[in-house]
Write an enzyme that holds these catalytic residues in place. Structure first.
Site, mmCIF file in Angstrom:
data_model
loop_
_atom_site.group_PDB
_atom_site.id
_atom_site.type_symbol
_atom_site.label_atom_id
_atom_site.label_comp_id
_atom_site.label_asym_id
_atom_site.label_seq_id
_atom_site.Cartn_x
_atom_site.Cartn_y
_atom_site.Cartn_z
ATOM 1 N N CYS A 72 -5.067 -6.457 0.536
ATOM 2 C CA CYS A 72 -5.198 -5.255 0.537
ATOM 3 C C CYS A 72 -5.790 -4.821 -0.942
ATOM 4 O O CYS A 72 -6.983 -4.576 -1.306
ATOM 5 C CB CYS A 72 -4.242 -4.158 0.719
ATOM 6 S SG CYS A 72 -3.665 -4.326 2.233
ATOM 7 N N HIS A 128 -4.153 2.352 -2.956
ATOM 8 C CA HIS A 128 -3.474 1.144 -3.163
ATOM 9 C C HIS A 128 -4.142 0.404 -4.377
ATOM 10 O O HIS A 128 -3.973 -0.796 -4.311
ATOM 11 C CB HIS A 128 -3.793 0.096 -1.826
ATOM 12 C CG HIS A 128 -2.362 -0.666 -1.961
ATOM 13 N ND1 HIS A 128 -2.223 -1.603 -0.914
ATOM 14 C CD2 HIS A 128 -1.211 -0.864 -2.734
ATOM 15 C CE1 HIS A 128 -0.996 -2.089 -1.022
ATOM 16 N NE2 HIS A 128 -0.317 -1.863 -2.089
#
Ligand SMILES: *[C@@H]1O[C@H](CO)[C@@H](O)[C@H](O)[C@H]1NC(C)=O
Ligand SMILES: *[C@@H]1O[C@H](CO)[C@@H](O)[C@H](O)[C@H]1NC(C)=O
Ligand SMILES: *[C@@H]1O[C@H](CO)[C@@H](O)[C@H](O)[C@H]1NC(C)=O
Ligand SMILES: *[C@@H]1O[C@H](CO)[C@@H](O)[C@H](O)[C@H]1NC(C)=O
Ligand SMILES: *[C@@H]1O[C@H](CO)[C@@H](O)[C@H](O)[C@H]1NC(C)=O
Ligand SMILES: *[C@@H]1O[C@H](CO)[C@@H](O)[C@H](O)[C@H]1NC(C)=O
Length: 514
Positions: A72, A128
């Protein structure tokens, strides 16, 4: 005479210049899915139904030789900076909630460049990319607005993220949802896939179509936990594996979300001037229902199952609707490509690793990208269980290859049709096709032991079944030399210990603490 020529010349310069600027700059909508695997989209033959993704991509360009990073944070980092992980010190892993770092603040990000090009910039979904201090937040890094998650792995309904907090590593569960920089407490019970697509549609509805729009929608779907309203799962009663069944429902919800966002663009008169990009962030997680069949490996690995991504570009502006691109394209290419499309400039960025691939996508030109560094991570560890892993790694011999590059290092590089891997690339199993009789597929005990240096011909062997380093020593030499050169340009790895003051407490929310 001379004067005359010059005047005529400048006349044409002015005319073509203003012609370029008179053309409306397209709205750019980038939808990033999370952990969406190669075999999870309808048009790759999946048993999961994705009518919207199939239809949109059929009218656009499917990118079938398209690469992302295996995790990610790294994929998002490269999307936002146009630079390889080794060049931001973020070559290792994801950012955990208590780690005090973010994408270096001297990196100029894609939304900042789009804003400078005159775009309204909005982000909905999962960031993130670090949040330990306010300067790291999306609203301070180029986005006019933000609604979503600062970390990852939240509960889809409560939007709570549980994570260990140092020094004792006790698990703290706290809310992770923000509207701008404020904690958003009013959405408990609202399923994230619907919530995010609603927020994205609201932005579209409020947008003044005279101003170009850049919207980044980073879906939570289809990352685990496997949570989804029952109505999305109902059509999949034929899937026996309960993980795969729930996952299929989550994919259907995400597909519907993409359909809803597209419908909002149409209803509000933006669609005829929109370029929409859909991409996954990494390969599917086989432990949580995803599938990359027939590719090898999965998320977290440098095998194709980790890095070959589902992606397409669509919208009425594309010159070759209904085509498939087999040109090499990478997630770091979007920054120069989109800034180019916006008529902007990448002035202020550090040296880019990405290429402007717009002519490749829209006109079918050869890709300017010949080489692709997948990653170099000397600290790599695979934390998830992989069938048969221990015995295969344990028997690895010493390399016969002489190289200045440390071939025990987890690394992979692609050049044209060649892919070279060194060190342990991550879980190396060919996971069976969902629903198939697993006894007929390669059982993990029959796999060859891994070698420290492995070479594959991706054109002939996209499943990485036939290792050919012995047959092509010159290619191996060349690619090890390239890895060595890249490694010399790498920043030291930044992966700090967790900071105890990150703890939001039982009533608080994850967010900046420094
Ligand atoms: C907490 O977790 C970190 C990172 O996994 C580890 O290094 C450390 O030893 C753990 N601390 C305790 C007290 O278990
Ligand atoms: C969300 O709502 C549920 C059910 O009403 C409740 O049990 C839970 O504590 C709430 N969670 C948060 C974070 O507000
Ligand atoms: C899509 O829109 C329909 C109609 O408004 C709505 O019922 C549905 O929940 C939406 N789906 C998602 C995933 O947002
Ligand atoms: C898109 O549609 C709007 C309104 O219908 C129109 O004014 C505009 O010229 C169209 N743009 C393009 C690029 O066709
Ligand atoms: C690049 O940016 C700098 C400072 O932001 C500015 O001074 C310079 O004129 C810009 N160069 C170009 C070519 O736009
Ligand atoms: C080579 O890399 C491995 C794994 O990263 C490391 O353990 C080893 O110390 C390195 N060897 C040298 C000579 O740097």
């Amino acid at each position: 005479m001379r004067m005359h020529v010059r005047r005529q010349l400048s006349f044409w310069v002015v005319v073509s210049f203003s012609a370029v600027f008179a053309a409306p700059r397209p709205h750019v909508v980038f939808i990033l899915a999370d952990d969406f695997g190669w075999y999870d989209v309808g048009y790759h033959g999946s048993e999961i139904k994705t009518p919207n993704l199939d239809r949109l991509s059929a009218k656009g360009v499917r990118l079938e030789n398209y690469y992302v990073q295996p995790l990610c944070t790294p994929s998002r980092n490269q999307l936002m900076t146009g630079r390889y992980q080794i060049h931001t010190g973020m070559q290792h892993q994801i950012i955990w909630p208590c780690q005090p770092y973010c994408v270096p603040l001297d990196e100029k990000l894609l939304p900042e460049l789009m804003r400078e090009a005159g775009y309204a910039t909005h982000m909905v979904g999962k960031w993130h990319l670090g949040m330990y201090k306010k300067d790291c937040l999306p609203t301070r890094r180029g986005f006019d607005s933000f609604f979503g998650y600062l970390t990852g792995s939240e509960d889809y309904f409560t939007h709570v993220r549980c994570s260990p907090v140092p020094p004792g590593n006790l698990t703290r569960c706290a809310l992770d949802l923000r509207d701008g920089e404020e904690v958003a407490t009013a959405y408990n019970g609202s399923y994230s896939t619907e919530l995010l697509s609603q927020k994205a549609s609201n932005i579209i509805r409020k947008h003044n179509s005279n101003k170009p729009l850049f919207m980044y929608v980073a879906m939570q779907a289809v990352h685990d936990p496997l949570q989804v309203p029952e109505r999305y799962v109902a059509p999949y009663s034929f899937i026996k594996d309960p993980h795969r069944r729930r996952y299929a429902g989550m994919v259907s919800a995400m597909d519907e979300a993409v359909g809803n966002i597209t419908a909002a663009l149409q209803q509000n008169g933006l669609w005829n001037n929109t370029v929409l990009i859909f991409s996954t962030d990494n390969g599917g997680q086989t432990l949580s229902g995803g599938s990359n069949w027939p590719l090898r490996g999965r998320k977290w690995s440098l095998w194709e199952g980790g890095v070959r991504g589902v992606g397409f570009v669509t919208g009425p502006l594309l010159k070759r609707p209904g085509s498939v691109s087999r040109e090499l394209i990478h997630i770091s290419d979007w920054l120069p490509t989109l800034v180019g499309l916006a008529g902007g400039s990448a002035n202020g960025t550090k040296p880019l690793d990405g290429f402007n691939v717009w002519n490749t996508i829209s006109k079918g030109f050869a890709s300017p990208r010949l080489e692709l560094l997948h990653n170099i991570d000397p600290m790599y560890v695979d934390i998830a269980p992989c069938p048969g892993q221990l015995q295969r790694v344990a028997v690895r011999g010493h390399s016969k290859v002489e190289s200045r590059f440390n071939v025990s290092t987890h690394a992979a590089i692609r050049f044209s049709n060649w892919k070279l891997l060194t060190g342990y690339p991550g879980c190396d199993v060919w996971f069976p096709r969902p629903g198939s009789d697993t006894t007929t597929t390669t059982s993990s005990s029959k796999l060859q032991p891994l070698k420290p240096v492995m070479l594959f011909d991706m054109e002939k062997d996209p499943e990485e079944r036939s290792e050919v380093s012995d047959q092509f020593p010159a290619v191996v030499d060349y690619l090890l030399g390239r890895l060595e050169r890249y490694q010399r340009t790498a920043l030291p790895i930044k992966f700090p210990d967790g900071d105890p003051t990150c703890d939001p407490g039982p009533e608080g929310a994850w967010g900046p603490w420094a």
